[in-house]
Design an enzyme around this catalytic site. Structure first.
Site, PDB file in Angstrom:
ATOM      1  N   VAL A 134      -2.268  13.321 -36.541  1.00  0.00           N
ATOM      2  CA  VAL A 134      -2.831  13.991 -35.360  1.00  0.00           C
ATOM      3  C   VAL A 134      -3.793  13.102 -34.565  1.00  0.00           C
ATOM      4  O   VAL A 134      -4.226  13.478 -33.476  1.00  0.00           O
ATOM      5  CB  VAL A 134      -3.537  15.326 -35.708  1.00  0.00           C
ATOM      6  CG1 VAL A 134      -2.564  16.343 -36.267  1.00  0.00           C
ATOM      7  CG2 VAL A 134      -4.729  15.117 -36.628  1.00  0.00           C
TER       8      VAL A 134
ATOM      9  N   TYR B 196     -18.946  14.221 -40.265  1.00  0.00           N
ATOM     10  CA  TYR B 196     -18.184  15.467 -40.441  1.00  0.00           C
ATOM     11  C   TYR B 196     -18.839  16.599 -39.643  1.00  0.00           C
ATOM     12  O   TYR B 196     -18.176  17.296 -38.871  1.00  0.00           O
ATOM     13  CB  TYR B 196     -18.098  15.834 -41.924  1.00  0.00           C
ATOM     14  CG  TYR B 196     -17.245  17.055 -42.198  1.00  0.00           C
ATOM     15  CD1 TYR B 196     -15.860  16.981 -42.148  1.00  0.00           C
ATOM     16  CD2 TYR B 196     -17.830  18.281 -42.502  1.00  0.00           C
ATOM     17  CE1 TYR B 196     -15.066  18.110 -42.388  1.00  0.00           C
ATOM     18  CE2 TYR B 196     -17.051  19.405 -42.748  1.00  0.00           C
ATOM     19  CZ  TYR B 196     -15.669  19.314 -42.692  1.00  0.00           C
ATOM     20  OH  TYR B 196     -14.891  20.428 -42.929  1.00  0.00           O
TER      21      TYR B 196
HETATM   22  P1  NAP Z   1      -7.294  19.720 -47.496  1.00  0.00           P
HETATM   23  O1  NAP Z   1      -6.944  20.614 -48.631  1.00  0.00           O
HETATM   24  O2  NAP Z   1      -7.869  18.387 -47.758  1.00  0.00           O
HETATM   25  O3  NAP Z   1      -5.995  19.573 -46.554  1.00  0.00           O
HETATM   26  C1  NAP Z   1      -6.095  18.803 -45.390  1.00  0.00           C
HETATM   27  C2  NAP Z   1      -4.815  18.905 -44.608  1.00  0.00           C
HETATM   28  O4  NAP Z   1      -4.985  18.103 -43.420  1.00  0.00           O
HETATM   29  C3  NAP Z   1      -3.631  18.338 -45.369  1.00  0.00           C
HETATM   30  O5  NAP Z   1      -2.498  19.142 -45.111  1.00  0.00           O
HETATM   31  C4  NAP Z   1      -3.453  16.943 -44.763  1.00  0.00           C
HETATM   32  O6  NAP Z   1      -2.098  16.531 -44.733  1.00  0.00           O
HETATM   33  C5  NAP Z   1      -3.907  17.191 -43.333  1.00  0.00           C
HETATM   34  N1  NAP Z   1      -4.306  15.969 -42.648  1.00  0.00           N
HETATM   35  C6  NAP Z   1      -5.357  15.157 -42.916  1.00  0.00           C
HETATM   36  N2  NAP Z   1      -5.387  14.127 -42.044  1.00  0.00           N
HETATM   37  C7  NAP Z   1      -4.335  14.308 -41.205  1.00  0.00           C
HETATM   38  C8  NAP Z   1      -3.839  13.606 -40.079  1.00  0.00           C
HETATM   39  N3  NAP Z   1      -4.427  12.484 -39.634  1.00  0.00           N
HETATM   40  N4  NAP Z   1      -2.738  14.067 -39.459  1.00  0.00           N
HETATM   41  C9  NAP Z   1      -2.114  15.204 -39.886  1.00  0.00           C
HETATM   42  N5  NAP Z   1      -2.551  15.913 -40.935  1.00  0.00           N
HETATM   43  C10 NAP Z   1      -3.639  15.469 -41.592  1.00  0.00           C
HETATM   44  O7  NAP Z   1      -8.325  20.447 -46.531  1.00  0.00           O
HETATM   45  P2  NAP Z   1      -8.665  21.981 -46.291  1.00  0.00           P
HETATM   46  O8  NAP Z   1      -9.827  22.324 -47.113  1.00  0.00           O
HETATM   47  O9  NAP Z   1      -7.442  22.810 -46.347  1.00  0.00           O
HETATM   48  O10 NAP Z   1      -9.182  21.885 -44.791  1.00  0.00           O
HETATM   49  C11 NAP Z   1      -8.460  22.361 -43.662  1.00  0.00           C
HETATM   50  C12 NAP Z   1      -9.416  22.420 -42.484  1.00  0.00           C
HETATM   51  O11 NAP Z   1     -10.485  23.327 -42.801  1.00  0.00           O
HETATM   52  C13 NAP Z   1     -10.087  21.074 -42.179  1.00  0.00           C
HETATM   53  O12 NAP Z   1     -10.199  20.904 -40.796  1.00  0.00           O
HETATM   54  C14 NAP Z   1     -11.451  21.213 -42.831  1.00  0.00           C
HETATM   55  O13 NAP Z   1     -12.396  20.382 -42.233  1.00  0.00           O
HETATM   56  C15 NAP Z   1     -11.730  22.684 -42.592  1.00  0.00           C
HETATM   57  N6  NAP Z   1     -12.733  23.243 -43.502  1.00  0.00           N
HETATM   58  C16 NAP Z   1     -12.538  23.215 -44.863  1.00  0.00           C
HETATM   59  C17 NAP Z   1     -13.518  23.757 -45.681  1.00  0.00           C
HETATM   60  C18 NAP Z   1     -13.380  23.769 -47.187  1.00  0.00           C
HETATM   61  O14 NAP Z   1     -14.380  24.050 -47.885  1.00  0.00           O
HETATM   62  N7  NAP Z   1     -12.203  23.529 -47.754  1.00  0.00           N
HETATM   63  C19 NAP Z   1     -14.684  24.343 -45.137  1.00  0.00           C
HETATM   64  C20 NAP Z   1     -14.835  24.331 -43.756  1.00  0.00           C
HETATM   65  C21 NAP Z   1     -13.853  23.794 -42.948  1.00  0.00           C
HETATM   66  P3  NAP Z   1      -1.442  15.497 -45.795  1.00  0.00           P
HETATM   67  O15 NAP Z   1      -1.910  15.879 -47.164  1.00  0.00           O
HETATM   68  O16 NAP Z   1       0.023  15.720 -45.562  1.00  0.00           O
HETATM   69  O17 NAP Z   1      -1.883  14.109 -45.386  1.00  0.00           O
END
Ligand code: NAP
Length: 249
Positions: A64, A157
């Site tokens: 992305v 972040y």
């Molecule tokens: P995660 O489990 O680490 O998953 C991250 C996802 O983003 C994966 O599907 C990964 O794809 C994809 N990704 C990373 N870099 C990318 C890129 N350059 N292009 C396309 N896809 C990319 O994270 P998550 O916890 O589900 O987080 C999802 C969203 O929620 C994020 O924006 C995060 O900042 C936000 N968030 C998370 C939390 C939390 O506590 N978990 C809290 C607040 C906000 P691949 O594995 O295929 O590379």
């Protein structure tokens, strides 16, 4: 079937919150474009699972932070499904850094994926939505983009997530009245990203919350479902915190 017939493009849907959203949206009748970068197997398996359950889904590899990849991803989605009704800018990374130890590389990478990625995807999808005078964009920000003290220690972040809140409001104004643009600020949610954090960084948000527990990806997905559905047509430029009451402290 709250999303019957709609086409949803969800970035970073191979794992975690995005994965959960793609599953839930498909159960509610939408056709899914599942974006991934590295986790190809997980994305292909999810698309297969959705198809087996009678839905429509494709997995598309794209970084992305790369405009060419985004253009190809949108072309593929359009060729497969003919339109895009819902865009969820969910892909995100967290790299370990505070302010003083944040290198240029960490800063640039974080901004490129978390903030510029959402900007580019929205800019490329918006004309499709504007042409049909309807669309929903949901940006996945974070409690770290708000004022939470324990959450904002990671400067790049937190700044990228605060930037997503600004982007949400600006897009809502620029794409209104036709496209609704909202953000969700999840609190700590049980995914690989949360598992990668230091124990202290995982403990604090739970302590600071009212519900005293970590969130489940599905709980974020349900908030996104509401914002993606017709039920939220009167809601735009809104920042929805889904963090177990953490944001009031
Ligand atoms: P995660 O489990 O680490 O998953 C991250 C996802 O983003 C994966 O599907 C990964 O794809 C994809 N990704 C990373 N870099 C990318 C890129 N350059 N292009 C396309 N896809 C990319 O994270 P998550 O916890 O589900 O987080 C999802 C969203 O929620 C994020 O924006 C995060 O900042 C936000 N968030 C998370 C939390 C939390 O506590 N978990 C809290 C607040 C906000 P691949 O594995 O295929 O590379």
């Amino acid at each position: 079937m709250r999303l019957k017939g709609k086409v949803a493009l969800i970035t970073g849907a191979s794992r975690g919150i995005g994965h959960s959203m793609a599953k839930l949206f498909a159960q509610e009748g939408s056709k899914e474009a599942i974006n991934f970068l590295k986790s190809e197997k997980e994305a292909l398996d999810l698309a297969e699972e959705i198809r087996k359950q009678g839905g429509e889904a494709i997995a598309i590899k794209a970084d992305v932070s790369n405009l060419n990849d985004i253009k190809k991803m949108i072309q593929t989605t359009m060729a497969e499904f003919g339109t895009i009704d819902i865009l969820v800018n969910n892909a995100g990374i967290i790299l370990s850094a505070t302010f003083l130890d944040c290198t240029d590389e960490i800063w640039d990478k974080t901004m490129d994926v978390n903030l510029k990625g959402a900007f580019l995807c929205s800019r490329e999808v918006a004309p499709i939505m504007l042409e049909k005078k309807r669309g929903k964009i949901i940006n996945i920000s974070s409690a770290s983009g708000l004022t939470e003290r324990s959450a904002v220690g990671n400067t790049p972040y937190a700044v990228s997530k605060a930037g997503l809140i600004g982007l949400t409001r600006s897009l809502a104004v620029n794409l209104g009245p036709y496209v609704n643009v909202n953000a969700i600020c999840p609190g700590l949610t049980e995914t690989d990203m949360a598992a990668s954090l230091k124990p202290e960084r995982r403990r604090k948000p739970i302590e600071e919350s009212i519900v005293k527990r970590i969130g489940k990806p599905k709980e974020i997905a349900h908030a996104a479902l509401f914002l993606a559905s017709d039920e939220s047509d009167f809601i735009t430029a809104e920042i929805m915190t889904v963090a177990g009451g953490r944001a009031i402290r």
